[in-house]
Design a protein around this motif. Structure first.
Motif, mmCIF file in Angstrom:
data_model
loop_
_atom_site.group_PDB
_atom_site.id
_atom_site.type_symbol
_atom_site.label_atom_id
_atom_site.label_comp_id
_atom_site.label_asym_id
_atom_site.label_seq_id
_atom_site.Cartn_x
_atom_site.Cartn_y
_atom_site.Cartn_z
ATOM 1 N N ARG A 290 0.832 -1.212 0.000
ATOM 2 C CA ARG A 290 0.000 0.000 0.000
ATOM 3 C C ARG A 290 0.862 1.256 0.000
ATOM 4 N NH1 ARG A 290 -5.451 -0.592 3.533
ATOM 5 N NH2 ARG A 290 -6.011 -2.747 3.006
ATOM 6 N N ILE B 173 -3.869 -1.867 -3.744
ATOM 7 C CA ILE B 173 -2.426 -1.554 -3.757
ATOM 8 C C ILE B 173 -1.983 -0.907 -5.073
ATOM 9 C CG2 ILE B 173 -1.911 -3.363 -2.067
ATOM 10 C CD1 ILE B 173 -0.633 -5.010 -4.372
ATOM 11 N N GLU C 250 -5.938 2.066 -2.076
ATOM 12 C CA GLU C 250 -4.989 1.320 -1.254
ATOM 13 C C GLU C 250 -5.387 -0.137 -1.090
ATOM 14 O OE1 GLU C 250 -4.086 3.136 2.446
ATOM 15 O OE2 GLU C 250 -3.085 4.870 1.526
ATOM 16 N N GLU C 251 -6.701 -0.402 -1.036
ATOM 17 C CA GLU C 251 -7.140 -1.787 -0.883
ATOM 18 C C GLU C 251 -6.692 -2.647 -2.064
ATOM 19 O OE1 GLU C 251 -10.220 0.894 1.105
ATOM 20 O OE2 GLU C 251 -9.062 0.857 -0.764
#
Length: 285
Positions: free
Chosen positions: A209, A276, A273-274
């Motif tokens: 992340r 990446i 971010e989940e």
């Protein structure tokens, strides 16, 4: 480039998007995909030419820099069953001969099973795998040594010259990127079972992340919009160091964009971010 006969769309892909069945994540990016899908529907393509990378699954022991599939399918993945793609073999064969005459050492592939890099954009932009005949053009974006950015551009230019001679409305897709560094691609191995792949990704997800680079993504999208090939060349060739191993997938954007040689406007960009990944979608004007 959008003419009466060609539309170019480039978009990121991610397995995480498939796992998010409630569509709670990446909403801005999903909105951009929806806009692109509307443009694709209005264009009503008769043929799709799809530049996609491989995640060391279709190509492990022999890895061509550039390929063209005369027949292909997609593997079962993320709850989707395996399927056969409708590849127009006569057009693909003619394209392969044109590419070779143009100085592109393309590998001809038959009955190759491709992964979400190819399946996801077909589902997202066309609504399914069987809606339109498609010619898959694999680009090595994962297994060093990688083709230099200039060769990816040359690949796209040669493909574009071939497409100039077709009468069909052609949708050209580039898929992958932007900045991301999947743990499964950071290890230099070609024998990685799906179980081990999943374990590496789970263990390295938190660190991955932090490897998204919005500044590099912004510079890349700016260069795409201006179709600044010198800048795109530098950004792509330095992708591993500046934006992670997964950012090398932007070679597919270079190839797709080079079929027309004109800028692509960004429809949406979002750091997810989940997943990446810095996720973006762009289309020709």
């Amino acid at each position: 480039m959008t003419t009466g006969r060609r539309l170019v769309v480039c978009a990121s892909h991610s397995p995480g998007m498939e796992r998010d069945t409630e569509k709670a994540q990446g909403r801005e990016f999903r909105d951009g995909l929806a806009r692109a899908r509307e443009e694709v529907a209005a264009f009503d393509p008769e043929l799709v030419v799809l530049f996609g990378g491989d995640h060391r699954r279709a190509f492990r022991h022999v890895v061509p820099a550039f390929g063209i599939a005369l027949s292909a399918g997609v593997m079962a993945e993320a709850g989707h069953p395996a399927a056969t793609l409708d590849v127009p073999g006569d057009i693909a064969r003619a394209m392969s001969e044109h590419l070779l005459r143009s100085g592109i050492d393309v590998a001809v592939c038959r009955k190759i099973d491709l992964d979400h890099a190819f399946a996801q954009p077909l589902r997202d932009l066309l609504g399914g795998l069987d809606r339109t005949p498609v010619i898959p053009l694999p680009v090595n974006c994962a297994t060093p040594p990688l083709p230099p950015a200039e060769r990816a551009l040359a690949f796209g230019r040669a493909a574009g010259t071939f497409l100039d001679g077709l009468t069909e409305r052609v949708l050209v897709i580039g898929t992958g990127g932007l900045s991301h560094s999947p743990p499964s691609l950071e290890v230099d191995t070609f024998e990685l079972a799906d179980e081990e792949r999943a374990r590496l990704i789970a263990q390295g997800a938190e660190a991955a992340r932090k490897k998204i680079n919005p500044e590099w993504d912004a510079a890349f999208l700016e260069a795409v919009a201006a179709w600044d090939e010198p800048a795109l060349t530098v950004l792509a060739d330095e992708a591993t160091e500046r934006a992670g191993v997964g950012a090398n997938e932007v070679r597919t954007w270079l190839a797709a964009g080079a079929t027309g040689g004109a800028g692509l406007r960004t429809l949406r960009y979002q750091v997810v971010e989940e997943w990446i990944t810095g996720m973006a979608v762009a289309a020709s004007t």
